[in-house]
Design a protein around this motif. Sequence first.
Motif, mmCIF file in Angstrom:
data_model
loop_
_atom_site.group_PDB
_atom_site.id
_atom_site.type_symbol
_atom_site.label_atom_id
_atom_site.label_comp_id
_atom_site.label_asym_id
_atom_site.label_seq_id
_atom_site.Cartn_x
_atom_site.Cartn_y
_atom_site.Cartn_z
ATOM 1 N N ALA A 101 45.738 33.339 31.318
ATOM 2 C CA ALA A 101 45.769 34.486 32.471
ATOM 3 C C ALA A 101 44.265 34.796 33.775
ATOM 4 O O ALA A 101 43.751 34.131 33.067
ATOM 5 C CB ALA A 101 46.104 36.137 31.879
ATOM 6 N N THR A 102 44.886 34.803 34.573
ATOM 7 C CA THR A 102 43.401 35.305 35.334
ATOM 8 C C THR A 102 43.038 36.914 36.401
ATOM 9 O O THR A 102 44.213 37.000 36.514
ATOM 10 C CB THR A 102 43.408 33.696 36.859
ATOM 11 N N VAL A 103 41.859 37.271 36.128
ATOM 12 C CA VAL A 103 41.997 38.567 36.388
ATOM 13 C C VAL A 103 41.192 38.909 37.602
ATOM 14 O O VAL A 103 40.475 37.103 37.997
ATOM 15 C CB VAL A 103 41.213 39.594 35.370
ATOM 16 N N PHE A 104 42.092 39.476 38.535
ATOM 17 C CA PHE A 104 41.089 39.726 40.144
ATOM 18 C C PHE A 104 40.999 41.337 40.043
ATOM 19 O O PHE A 104 41.641 41.721 40.260
ATOM 20 C CB PHE A 104 41.987 39.331 41.524
ATOM 21 N N VAL A 105 39.499 41.949 39.892
ATOM 22 C CA VAL A 105 39.684 43.287 40.096
ATOM 23 C C VAL A 105 38.954 43.669 41.921
ATOM 24 O O VAL A 105 38.512 42.953 42.119
ATOM 25 C CB VAL A 105 38.302 43.403 39.556
ATOM 26 N N THR A 106 40.797 43.953 42.438
ATOM 27 C CA THR A 106 40.670 44.352 43.322
ATOM 28 C C THR A 106 40.945 45.872 43.838
ATOM 29 O O THR A 106 41.736 46.668 42.770
ATOM 30 C CB THR A 106 41.196 43.905 44.556
ATOM 31 N N ASP A 107 41.194 46.521 45.183
ATOM 32 C CA ASP A 107 41.566 47.981 45.150
ATOM 33 C C ASP A 107 42.716 47.064 45.982
ATOM 34 O O ASP A 107 42.697 46.469 47.103
ATOM 35 C CB ASP A 107 40.725 49.090 45.669
ATOM 36 N N MET A 108 44.020 47.090 45.994
ATOM 37 C CA MET A 108 45.209 46.930 46.881
ATOM 38 C C MET A 108 45.336 48.330 48.131
ATOM 39 O O MET A 108 45.967 47.265 48.794
ATOM 40 C CB MET A 108 46.407 46.978 46.009
ATOM 41 N N ASN A 109 44.976 49.607 47.740
ATOM 42 C CA ASN A 109 45.192 50.325 48.882
ATOM 43 C C ASN A 109 44.764 49.240 50.802
ATOM 44 O O ASN A 109 45.690 50.317 51.211
ATOM 45 C CB ASN A 109 44.647 51.375 48.321
ATOM 46 N N ASN A 110 43.960 49.102 50.638
ATOM 47 C CA ASN A 110 43.120 48.672 52.259
ATOM 48 C C ASN A 110 43.144 47.441 52.003
ATOM 49 O O ASN A 110 43.062 46.345 51.957
ATOM 50 C CB ASN A 110 41.579 49.234 51.280
#
Length: 85
Positions: A76-85
Amino acid sequence: VILTTFPFSGRRSSFRSSPMDFRGKTVLVTGSSGGLGQQLALDLCKEGAHLILVARRKTELEKTKQSCVAAGGASATVFVTDMNN
């Protein structure tokens, strides 16, 4: 984006009746820090999928990753991001 349906057997957290084999496949799961996205990530990791976990909340996202690894998931690889923009 690929959209598909899964014929569930009626048992919670089970892809056993699905015709798809996730072993060795890479799956992107958005919203995987909680709720439906988290449960989907846990189910897919148990089926041997390599996961890319995406969400806004880093702490909860890391917990999902740890749970997947503990459940015997491939990776598992994690990416912290906001998909709203």
